[in-house]
Structures are given as C-alpha cells and as structure tokens.
Design an enzyme around this catalytic site. Structure first.
Site, mmCIF file in Angstrom:
data_model
loop_
_atom_site.group_PDB
_atom_site.id
_atom_site.type_symbol
_atom_site.label_atom_id
_atom_site.label_comp_id
_atom_site.label_asym_id
_atom_site.label_seq_id
_atom_site.Cartn_x
_atom_site.Cartn_y
_atom_site.Cartn_z
ATOM 1 N N SER A 40 52.852 -39.964 0.980
ATOM 2 C CA SER A 40 52.624 -41.247 0.299
ATOM 3 C C SER A 40 52.766 -41.034 -1.199
ATOM 4 C CB SER A 40 51.213 -41.747 0.614
ATOM 5 O OG SER A 40 50.887 -42.870 -0.175
ATOM 6 N N TYR A 55 41.473 -41.171 0.378
ATOM 7 C CA TYR A 55 42.856 -41.285 0.849
ATOM 8 C C TYR A 55 43.804 -40.545 -0.093
ATOM 9 C CZ TYR A 55 47.235 -43.414 2.478
ATOM 10 O OH TYR A 55 48.516 -43.631 2.959
HETATM 11 P P1 NDP Z 1 49.447 -48.189 10.813
HETATM 12 O O1 NDP Z 1 47.980 -48.407 10.682
HETATM 13 O O2 NDP Z 1 50.289 -49.257 11.395
HETATM 14 O O3 NDP Z 1 49.758 -46.860 11.601
HETATM 15 C C1 NDP Z 1 48.872 -45.795 11.759
HETATM 16 C C2 NDP Z 1 49.227 -45.108 13.059
HETATM 17 O O4 NDP Z 1 48.442 -43.922 13.180
HETATM 18 C C3 NDP Z 1 48.930 -45.988 14.261
HETATM 19 O O5 NDP Z 1 50.013 -45.878 15.179
HETATM 20 C C4 NDP Z 1 47.676 -45.372 14.844
HETATM 21 O O6 NDP Z 1 47.699 -45.566 16.268
HETATM 22 C C5 NDP Z 1 47.876 -43.906 14.480
HETATM 23 N N1 NDP Z 1 46.640 -43.166 14.483
HETATM 24 C C6 NDP Z 1 45.509 -43.408 13.769
HETATM 25 N N2 NDP Z 1 44.558 -42.519 14.093
HETATM 26 C C7 NDP Z 1 45.102 -41.691 15.043
HETATM 27 C C8 NDP Z 1 44.623 -40.595 15.774
HETATM 28 N N3 NDP Z 1 43.359 -40.139 15.627
HETATM 29 N N4 NDP Z 1 45.451 -39.981 16.654
HETATM 30 C C9 NDP Z 1 46.715 -40.418 16.830
HETATM 31 N N5 NDP Z 1 47.227 -41.464 16.162
HETATM 32 C C10 NDP Z 1 46.425 -42.099 15.282
HETATM 33 O O7 NDP Z 1 49.938 -47.852 9.315
HETATM 34 P P2 NDP Z 1 51.349 -47.441 8.702
HETATM 35 O O8 NDP Z 1 52.414 -47.487 9.710
HETATM 36 O O9 NDP Z 1 51.471 -48.214 7.456
HETATM 37 O O10 NDP Z 1 51.041 -45.924 8.305
HETATM 38 C C11 NDP Z 1 51.674 -44.819 8.930
HETATM 39 C C12 NDP Z 1 51.568 -43.632 8.001
HETATM 40 O O11 NDP Z 1 52.175 -43.963 6.742
HETATM 41 C C13 NDP Z 1 50.141 -43.199 7.670
HETATM 42 O O12 NDP Z 1 50.083 -41.797 7.595
HETATM 43 C C14 NDP Z 1 49.922 -43.821 6.283
HETATM 44 O O13 NDP Z 1 48.950 -43.122 5.557
HETATM 45 C C15 NDP Z 1 51.305 -43.673 5.685
HETATM 46 N N6 NDP Z 1 51.612 -44.552 4.568
HETATM 47 C C16 NDP Z 1 51.479 -45.918 4.670
HETATM 48 C C17 NDP Z 1 51.771 -46.726 3.572
HETATM 49 C C18 NDP Z 1 51.576 -48.199 3.596
HETATM 50 O O14 NDP Z 1 51.585 -48.831 2.502
HETATM 51 N N7 NDP Z 1 51.451 -48.847 4.747
HETATM 52 C C19 NDP Z 1 52.250 -46.154 2.304
HETATM 53 C C20 NDP Z 1 52.397 -44.721 2.330
HETATM 54 C C21 NDP Z 1 52.093 -43.970 3.419
HETATM 55 P P3 NDP Z 1 46.451 -45.647 17.245
HETATM 56 O O15 NDP Z 1 45.403 -46.485 16.558
HETATM 57 O O16 NDP Z 1 47.026 -46.286 18.481
HETATM 58 O O17 NDP Z 1 46.029 -44.238 17.481
#
Ligand code: NDP
Length: 256
Positions: free
Chosen positions: A142, A155
């Site tokens: 990020s 974070y």
């Molecule tokens: P989402 O919240 O849509 O995605 C997060 C994903 O992580 C979900 O699929 C969730 O699925 C999964 N997840 C969370 N906890 C667990 C766990 N314990 N085990 C396995 N899977 C897990 O957010 P984004 O798609 O936006 O984010 C994806 C990545 O990108 C993250 O690492 C985030 O920090 C990063 N990011 C996002 C930005 C943004 O502005 N959106 C900017 C920069 C980076 P489930 O709950 O089904 O397990």
C-alpha cells in the site's frame, strides 16, 4: 520474435496461482483476471459462499477456505497446492483510524496478524510448492507502506512491515530463483475495505472516496497481472499506483 515479446515461461495455461483475500475487492478482481489470462487460480479467503460465487463465474477458479491467522488452515491450503507458480498474498485490511494515543493494542495486534504474519504463514507453507515451480510472490502492499497519516497507526505500521518483508524476502529468495514483488496502491474504491475499517459505517466509508475517481480493484488486478506476466529473468520490485487526484497522503484533490 523479440525476446521482450516472448510469452513468459512463468505465466499462462496450466500454471497455478494462489490468491489470498480473494472473496472480495482486489483479490476477487485478481483471481478473475488471472483466470482470464489462463492461470489455474486457487482463490482463498474465509467466506466460502463468496469464493464459490467467484468460481461459478470462471471455470479456472477453485475455491479454498483459508484463514491466514490460523496455522492449521494455512497448512490445509498448502496441502492442496503441490506446485505454485504465483502467490498473490493479498489478504489484509485496516480495522481502525485511531490516533496512537488512543489506539487499542488488540486492534493493532489483529492488524499485524492479518497483514504481516498472514503473509509469513502463507509464504512458509507454500515455499516448497513455490520452490518446485521457481515461482513468484506478489504482495499487496500500500502507499501506507511509504506514506504516513494521522490515525493510520496500526495499518500504516503493518504496511511498512509488508514493504520491509518484501525487501527481506527478495534478498533471501534470490538464490532459489523465486521472484518477489510488491504492488502498492493508493486509494482503491473497493466495497468492503473502508466499511471494515469503520465497522460497517457506510456514510463514513463513502466519504473516503467522495469527489475522487479512485482506483478500481480491476486497476490493481491489472498491475498484478502485468507483474506476473514479465519474463522469468525480470523481477519487478515495486509498483506503486495512485489515482490521478491523489498525489500524496495530504494531497488529495476532491472534485464535486
Ligand atoms: P477487501 O476488504 O475487499 O478485501 C480483503 C480480503 O482479505 C477479503 O477477501 C477478506 O476475505 C480477506 N481476509 C481478511 N481477513 C482474512 C483472513 N484472516 N484470512 C484470509 N483472508 C482474509 O479490501 P481490498 O480488496 O480493498 O484490500 C485487499 C488488500 O489490498 C488488503 O491487503 C489491503 O490492505 C490492500 N490495500 C487496499 C487499498 C484500498 O484502498 N482499498 C489500498 C492499498 C492496499 P474474508 O473476509 O472472506 O476472509
């Protein structure tokens, strides 16, 4: 054909990619994009229903339930993946926006567990499969891994750790032939990221992206697919991408 146009030996049909955090947002878009590019995709996250809906959209996507905070769950995933050409370690998220002075240590611990230790567990478990394939690791970092902002505390610290982890892994895995990359987006308007951060407060979540044409999950998936499709001798270290309107953490131009 120019060697630069030759398809990478490490991408394409029959090759296996594991995408964590694939049940929504960037992970789901990446799973679909990689499947469209010919990868056999193992889509992993906790919510099985979401993964199965994804799998129904693309025959190349296989759903595997995974909790990256649970070592047994990570081992069970690895047992199903004998060779891994690409690991997209994307599971993560933010769980607060609290000033350090008021931050809840348990929330910090959870943030570190999912975003940092989750990568460590997944990498360790899949390392034999990655080694067998001379594979590639792409971490979803990020801009929070380079920029800081008030309230970003746990974070920002976790994503700085992801950036450090990427550099460490790159040094440690170079002899193995495994490539290590980080794709580091700024604001991405995914449905759940800010909702999760603000514990379901939809108005507060929407205000994050107000007046900004943020990146989409597909924009980030496109960057990941590009990194994954470079020839085997090319290691992309970091791709940082931001919305045009976001020049820095304190410099977001909002247009109404
Ligand atoms: P989402 O919240 O849509 O995605 C997060 C994903 O992580 C979900 O699929 C969730 O699925 C999964 N997840 C969370 N906890 C667990 C766990 N314990 N085990 C396995 N899977 C897990 O957010 P984004 O798609 O936006 O984010 C994806 C990545 O990108 C993250 O690492 C985030 O920090 C990063 N990011 C996002 C930005 C943004 O502005 N959106 C900017 C920069 C980076 P489930 O709950 O089904 O397990």
């Amino acid at each position: 054909m120019s060697p630069h146009l030759r398809p990478s030996p490490s991408s394409g049909p029959g090759r296996t990619a594991v995408v964590t955090g694939a049940s929504s947002g960037i992970g789901a878009a990446t799973a679909l994009r990689l499947a469209a590019d010919g990868w056999e995709v193992v889509a992993a996250a906790r919510r099985q229903d979401r993964l199965e809906a994804l799998s129904a959209q693309a025959p190349g996507v296989r759903a595997v339930v995974l909790d990256v905070t649970d070592p047994a769950s990570v081992s069970a995933l690895a047992a199903q993946v004998p060779t891994c050409d690409l690991l997209v370690a994307n599971a993560g998220g933010a769980f607060d926006l609290s000033p350090l002075a008021e931050a809840d240590a348990e929330t910090w611990a959870r943030t570190y567990d999912v975003n940092v230790l989750g990568i460590v567990r997944t990498l360790q478990a899949l390392l034999p499969a990655l080694t067998a394939a001379r594979g590639q690791v792409v971490l979803t970092g990020s801009t929070a891994g380079r920029w800081i902002y008030e309230g970003g505390g746990g974070y920002v610290a976790a994503k700085h750790a992801v950036a450090a982890l990427r550099e460490t892994l790159r040094l440690e895995l170079v002899e193995s032939g495994i490539r290590v990359s980080e794709v580091a987006p700024g604001m991405v308007a995914t449905e759940e990221f800010s909702l999760t951060r603000f514990a379901g407060d939809a108005d507060r979540a929407a205000s994050v992206y107000s007046g900004v044409e943020a990146l989409t999950a597909e924009d980030v998936a496109d960057a990941i697919a590009w990194v994954a499709s470079r020839p085997a001798h090319v290691n992309i270290d970091v791709v940082q991408l931001t919305p045009q309107q976001q020049a820095g953490v304190g410099k977001v131009v909002r247009r109404t």
